[in-house]
Design an enzyme around this catalytic site. Structure first.
Site, PDB file in Angstrom:
ATOM      1  N   ARG A  68       0.847  -1.218   0.000  1.00  0.00           N
ATOM      2  CA  ARG A  68       0.000   0.000   0.000  1.00  0.00           C
ATOM      3  C   ARG A  68       0.866   1.246   0.000  1.00  0.00           C
ATOM      4  O   ARG A  68       0.565   2.222  -0.671  1.00  0.00           O
ATOM      5  CB  ARG A  68      -0.931   0.014   1.219  1.00  0.00           C
ATOM      6  CG  ARG A  68      -2.055  -0.999   1.129  1.00  0.00           C
ATOM      7  CD  ARG A  68      -3.079  -0.766   2.218  1.00  0.00           C
ATOM      8  NE  ARG A  68      -3.870   0.439   1.982  1.00  0.00           N
ATOM      9  CZ  ARG A  68      -4.633   1.032   2.914  1.00  0.00           C
ATOM     10  NH1 ARG A  68      -4.682   0.533   4.121  1.00  0.00           N
ATOM     11  NH2 ARG A  68      -5.328   2.105   2.616  1.00  0.00           N
TER      12      ARG A  68
ATOM     13  N   GLN B 221     -10.589  10.367   5.450  1.00  0.00           N
ATOM     14  CA  GLN B 221     -10.441   8.981   5.909  1.00  0.00           C
ATOM     15  C   GLN B 221      -9.256   8.335   5.202  1.00  0.00           C
ATOM     16  O   GLN B 221      -8.874   7.219   5.514  1.00  0.00           O
ATOM     17  CB  GLN B 221     -11.707   8.186   5.602  1.00  0.00           C
ATOM     18  CG  GLN B 221     -12.929   8.681   6.356  1.00  0.00           C
ATOM     19  CD  GLN B 221     -14.203   8.073   5.795  1.00  0.00           C
ATOM     20  OE1 GLN B 221     -14.598   6.986   6.162  1.00  0.00           O
ATOM     21  NE2 GLN B 221     -14.848   8.782   4.898  1.00  0.00           N
ATOM     22  N   ASN B 222      -8.696   9.052   4.223  1.00  0.00           N
ATOM     23  CA  ASN B 222      -7.588   8.479   3.460  1.00  0.00           C
ATOM     24  C   ASN B 222      -6.294   8.544   4.254  1.00  0.00           C
ATOM     25  O   ASN B 222      -6.063   9.466   5.020  1.00  0.00           O
ATOM     26  CB  ASN B 222      -7.433   9.216   2.125  1.00  0.00           C
ATOM     27  CG  ASN B 222      -8.624   8.975   1.222  1.00  0.00           C
ATOM     28  OD1 ASN B 222      -9.468   8.142   1.540  1.00  0.00           O
ATOM     29  ND2 ASN B 222      -8.708   9.690   0.136  1.00  0.00           N
ATOM     30  N   VAL B 223      -5.472   7.555   4.007  1.00  0.00           N
ATOM     31  CA  VAL B 223      -4.210   7.451   4.746  1.00  0.00           C
ATOM     32  C   VAL B 223      -3.024   7.610   3.809  1.00  0.00           C
ATOM     33  O   VAL B 223      -1.887   7.363   4.179  1.00  0.00           O
ATOM     34  CB  VAL B 223      -4.144   6.083   5.476  1.00  0.00           C
ATOM     35  CG1 VAL B 223      -5.224   5.989   6.550  1.00  0.00           C
ATOM     36  CG2 VAL B 223      -4.285   4.908   4.493  1.00  0.00           C
ATOM     37  N   ASP B 224      -3.295   8.024   2.564  1.00  0.00           N
ATOM     38  CA  ASP B 224      -2.274   7.996   1.516  1.00  0.00           C
ATOM     39  C   ASP B 224      -1.390   9.235   1.424  1.00  0.00           C
ATOM     40  O   ASP B 224      -0.407   9.262   0.682  1.00  0.00           O
ATOM     41  CB  ASP B 224      -2.942   7.732   0.148  1.00  0.00           C
ATOM     42  CG  ASP B 224      -4.045   8.743  -0.181  1.00  0.00           C
ATOM     43  OD1 ASP B 224      -3.949   9.905   0.228  1.00  0.00           O
ATOM     44  OD2 ASP B 224      -5.014   8.344  -0.870  1.00  0.00           O
TER      45      ASP B 224
ATOM     46  N   HIS C 231      -8.213   8.607   9.971  1.00  0.00           N
ATOM     47  CA  HIS C 231      -7.809   7.202  10.125  1.00  0.00           C
ATOM     48  C   HIS C 231      -6.293   7.028  10.121  1.00  0.00           C
ATOM     49  O   HIS C 231      -5.791   5.940   9.824  1.00  0.00           O
ATOM     50  CB  HIS C 231      -8.446   6.347   9.018  1.00  0.00           C
ATOM     51  CG  HIS C 231      -9.919   6.168   9.202  1.00  0.00           C
ATOM     52  ND1 HIS C 231     -10.774   5.799   8.186  1.00  0.00           N
ATOM     53  CD2 HIS C 231     -10.714   6.322  10.301  1.00  0.00           C
ATOM     54  CE1 HIS C 231     -12.018   5.735   8.652  1.00  0.00           C
ATOM     55  NE2 HIS C 231     -12.012   6.057   9.924  1.00  0.00           N
TER      56      HIS C 231
ATOM     57  N   CYS D 140       4.581   1.826  17.734  1.00  0.00           N
ATOM     58  CA  CYS D 140       4.891   0.631  18.521  1.00  0.00           C
ATOM     59  C   CYS D 140       3.565  -0.068  18.819  1.00  0.00           C
ATOM     60  O   CYS D 140       2.620   0.570  19.281  1.00  0.00           O
ATOM     61  CB  CYS D 140       5.595   1.023  19.813  1.00  0.00           C
ATOM     62  SG  CYS D 140       5.795  -0.363  20.942  1.00  0.00           S
TER      63      CYS D 140
ATOM     64  N   SER E  69     -18.184   5.989   0.889  1.00  0.00           N
ATOM     65  CA  SER E  69     -19.412   5.194   0.886  1.00  0.00           C
ATOM     66  C   SER E  69     -20.218   5.445   2.160  1.00  0.00           C
ATOM     67  O   SER E  69     -21.345   4.980   2.279  1.00  0.00           O
ATOM     68  CB  SER E  69     -19.069   3.703   0.770  1.00  0.00           C
ATOM     69  OG  SER E  69     -18.269   3.310   1.875  1.00  0.00           O
TER      70      SER E  69
HETATM   71  P1  NAD Z   1     -15.037   3.089   0.308  1.00  0.00           P
HETATM   72  O1  NAD Z   1     -14.130   2.252  -0.517  1.00  0.00           O
HETATM   73  O2  NAD Z   1     -15.960   2.418   1.241  1.00  0.00           O
HETATM   74  O3  NAD Z   1     -15.945   3.970  -0.685  1.00  0.00           O
HETATM   75  C1  NAD Z   1     -15.399   4.664  -1.761  1.00  0.00           C
HETATM   76  C2  NAD Z   1     -16.466   5.571  -2.339  1.00  0.00           C
HETATM   77  O4  NAD Z   1     -15.865   6.372  -3.343  1.00  0.00           O
HETATM   78  C3  NAD Z   1     -17.645   4.856  -2.987  1.00  0.00           C
HETATM   79  O5  NAD Z   1     -18.862   5.413  -2.505  1.00  0.00           O
HETATM   80  C4  NAD Z   1     -17.460   5.137  -4.476  1.00  0.00           C
HETATM   81  O6  NAD Z   1     -18.706   5.228  -5.160  1.00  0.00           O
HETATM   82  C5  NAD Z   1     -16.751   6.469  -4.436  1.00  0.00           C
HETATM   83  N1  NAD Z   1     -15.930   6.784  -5.607  1.00  0.00           N
HETATM   84  C6  NAD Z   1     -15.265   5.925  -6.424  1.00  0.00           C
HETATM   85  N2  NAD Z   1     -14.607   6.621  -7.387  1.00  0.00           N
HETATM   86  C7  NAD Z   1     -14.866   7.942  -7.153  1.00  0.00           C
HETATM   87  C8  NAD Z   1     -14.464   9.137  -7.803  1.00  0.00           C
HETATM   88  N3  NAD Z   1     -13.656   9.143  -8.868  1.00  0.00           N
HETATM   89  N4  NAD Z   1     -14.913  10.312  -7.297  1.00  0.00           N
HETATM   90  C9  NAD Z   1     -15.747  10.345  -6.215  1.00  0.00           C
HETATM   91  N5  NAD Z   1     -16.150   9.227  -5.575  1.00  0.00           N
HETATM   92  C10 NAD Z   1     -15.718   8.044  -6.032  1.00  0.00           C
HETATM   93  O7  NAD Z   1     -14.105   4.143   1.057  1.00  0.00           O
HETATM   94  P2  NAD Z   1     -14.325   5.046   2.347  1.00  0.00           P
HETATM   95  O8  NAD Z   1     -15.749   5.474   2.428  1.00  0.00           O
HETATM   96  O9  NAD Z   1     -13.226   6.013   2.373  1.00  0.00           O
HETATM   97  O10 NAD Z   1     -14.165   4.136   3.636  1.00  0.00           O
HETATM   98  C11 NAD Z   1     -13.432   3.056   3.848  1.00  0.00           C
HETATM   99  C12 NAD Z   1     -12.029   3.115   4.435  1.00  0.00           C
HETATM  100  O11 NAD Z   1     -11.155   3.032   3.382  1.00  0.00           O
HETATM  101  C13 NAD Z   1     -11.555   4.294   5.157  1.00  0.00           C
HETATM  102  O12 NAD Z   1     -11.324   3.872   6.461  1.00  0.00           O
HETATM  103  C14 NAD Z   1     -10.176   4.644   4.568  1.00  0.00           C
HETATM  104  O13 NAD Z   1      -9.234   4.784   5.603  1.00  0.00           O
HETATM  105  C15 NAD Z   1      -9.852   3.467   3.769  1.00  0.00           C
HETATM  106  N6  NAD Z   1      -9.134   3.578   2.476  1.00  0.00           N
HETATM  107  C16 NAD Z   1      -8.235   4.566   2.220  1.00  0.00           C
HETATM  108  C17 NAD Z   1      -7.621   4.616   0.979  1.00  0.00           C
HETATM  109  C18 NAD Z   1      -6.634   5.716   0.708  1.00  0.00           C
HETATM  110  O14 NAD Z   1      -6.035   6.260   1.639  1.00  0.00           O
HETATM  111  N7  NAD Z   1      -6.472   6.093  -0.579  1.00  0.00           N
HETATM  112  C19 NAD Z   1      -7.906   3.666   0.005  1.00  0.00           C
HETATM  113  C20 NAD Z   1      -8.823   2.668   0.313  1.00  0.00           C
HETATM  114  C21 NAD Z   1      -9.441   2.648   1.549  1.00  0.00           C
END
Ligand code: NAD
Length: 245
Positions: free
Chosen positions: A70, A101-104, A119, A127, A190
């Site tokens: 990741r 919520q993204n960690v990237d 998150h 640790c 979502s």
């Molecule tokens: P999720 O995967 O549950 O939902 C993603 C949402 O994004 C969906 O509703 C989808 O329809 C929508 N989507 C897809 N493509 C899109 C676009 N181009 N523009 C706008 N919306 C779009 O993700 P979530 O709700 O963030 O929750 C789940 C967990 O996922 C979080 O805890 C997060 O930490 C983690 N997560 C983070 C990353 C990251 O940091 N990039 C990646 C995957 C998951």
């Protein structure tokens, strides 16, 4: 898609704005979301095998292999037009807080400053015994499983795993931002993960308007003021352009 004039006016007259983002924000950078498509991170995988304290105890090498992958993917990705548009929008209002919520780390790499990492952060090591921050993989950079130099426990990535609580200071900061905002742009989530999915209703109860930007219906679609169906990389720059005009 034409943007609702009322929303444009609301963003234009906002003193304070919250952007609440999820994995969909980084989808246009090529990073997989967690749910919804065959490319999603959990497709064919069980989260409890990869992102829980129990997983780290049972198979730390597997957990670290997955998290390093990741990290590699996040580092190889570049911020997209939606990240850039959030930075532009933030510059146009008096106060803008992005709760992600993204960690990237892509928002920060795009230049966003007031970001609450709800998150955690994929590039931070902690640790697993004391939860204290450690310099990433300082101890044994080549080890399959890095260990804390202070106590010898396995390190873990600084992200919130399934079933874990949100840090209380982070939660307080996020709730305070939602309590005092004029509006919330909910982007690419979502809205299935608690308690992040309750933040928009905190703002709503405090009198804010809510707009959702997502190509698909979500659990909050029916309770928001504006639904903008489409990609964040198309809609957010369009909002920023209209405000700038
Ligand atoms: P999720 O995967 O549950 O939902 C993603 C949402 O994004 C969906 O509703 C989808 O329809 C929508 N989507 C897809 N493509 C899109 C676009 N181009 N523009 C706008 N919306 C779009 O993700 P979530 O709700 O963030 O929750 C789940 C967990 O996922 C979080 O805890 C997060 O930490 C983690 N997560 C983070 C990353 C990251 O940091 N990039 C990646 C995957 C998951």
């Amino acid at each position: 898609m034409p943007l609702p004039a009322e929303l444009v006016n609301r963003v234009r007259s906002a003193n304070a704005l919250v952007v609440l983002s999820g994995a969909g924000l980084s989808a246009d950078s090529g990073l997989a979301t967690f749910r919804g498509t065959a490319r999603s991170l959990w497709h064919n995988r069980r989260p409890e095998e990869l992102a829980t304290p129990a997983a780290l105890a049972n198979d730390p090498e597997l957990v670290w292999r997955w998290h390093r992958e990741r990290r590699r993917l996040a580092l190889a990705a570049t911020p997209n037009r939606a990240h850039a548009a959030i930075v532009e929008l933030a510059a146009m209002v008096n106060r803008c807080v992005t709760i992600t919520q993204n960690v990237d780390g892509l928002l920060q790499r795009a230049g966003a400053t007031d970001v609450i990492e709800f998150h955690g952060n994929l590039f931070l090591d902690r640790c697993s015994r004391t939860n204290s921050e450690c310099v990433p993989e300082r101890a044994e950079p080549t080890a399959a499983v890095p260990h804390c130099t202070q106590c010898g426990a396995a390190l873990r990535p600084g992200v919130v795993w399934f079933g874990e609580m949100i840090d209380s200071a982070v939660l307080e900061h996020a709730v305070a931002a939602c309590d005092s905002t004029d509006g919330v742009l909910v982007v690419g989530t979502s809205a299935t993960v608690a308690p992040a999915n309750a933040l928009a209703s905190v703002a709503r109860r405090a009198g804010a308007w809510i707009a959702e930007i997502n190509p698909a219906e979500t659990t909050i679609s029916r309770s928001v003021d504006h639904v903008l169906r489409g990609q964040a990389g198309d809609i957010l720059p369009a909002i920023a352009d209209l405000l700038d005009a």
